[in-house]
Design a protein around this motif. Structure first.
Motif: not given
Length: 120
Positions: A109-117
């Motif tokens: 989930e953290d990695l997905e949030d980073i991708l969104k950023l």
């Protein structure tokens, strides 16, 4: 570290963390905010060292000084991350993030949030 910012000791970083949190403080307030009980004179010496290194400034009130950060937490954090990225990951943030992912210290989930950023 950057040519402009010298390395901080663990105690100096701890005091900077207090100042970033408090924004402005007298030595007695910094000492009270620390996890460990450090003697007033020790805290005072460390704060003066931080001032000499260019991390802290003060405003004088008679014989006492109120200290405040001259360097933001963000600027210092960036410097430390850049240094550690160079030292341990040859400057590759991809390798650094992969390291934490492999150690399960960063979630999907953290990695997905980073991708969104990144994709903004």
């Amino acid at each position: 570290m950057n040519k402009n910012l010298p390395h901080l000791t663990a105690k100096e970083e701890e005091i900077m963390t207090c100042l970033w949190s408090l924004e402005k403080a007298f030595v007695k307030e910094i000492a009270a905010h620390l996890d460990q009980n450090l003697h007033y004179n020790t805290v005072s010496t460390i704060v003066r060292n931080l001032e000499e290194k260019g991390f802290v400034e003060h405003q004088a009130f008679g014989k006492t000084h109120q200290y405040y950060p001259k360097i933001s937490k963000e600027v210092y954090s960036e410097q430390v991350l850049n240094l550690n990225s160079q030292r341990f990951f040859n400057g590759s943030y991809k390798d650094m993030v992969s390291f934490f992912a492999k150690k399960e210290q960063i979630s999907k989930e953290d990695l997905e949030d980073i991708l969104k950023l990144i994709n903004k």
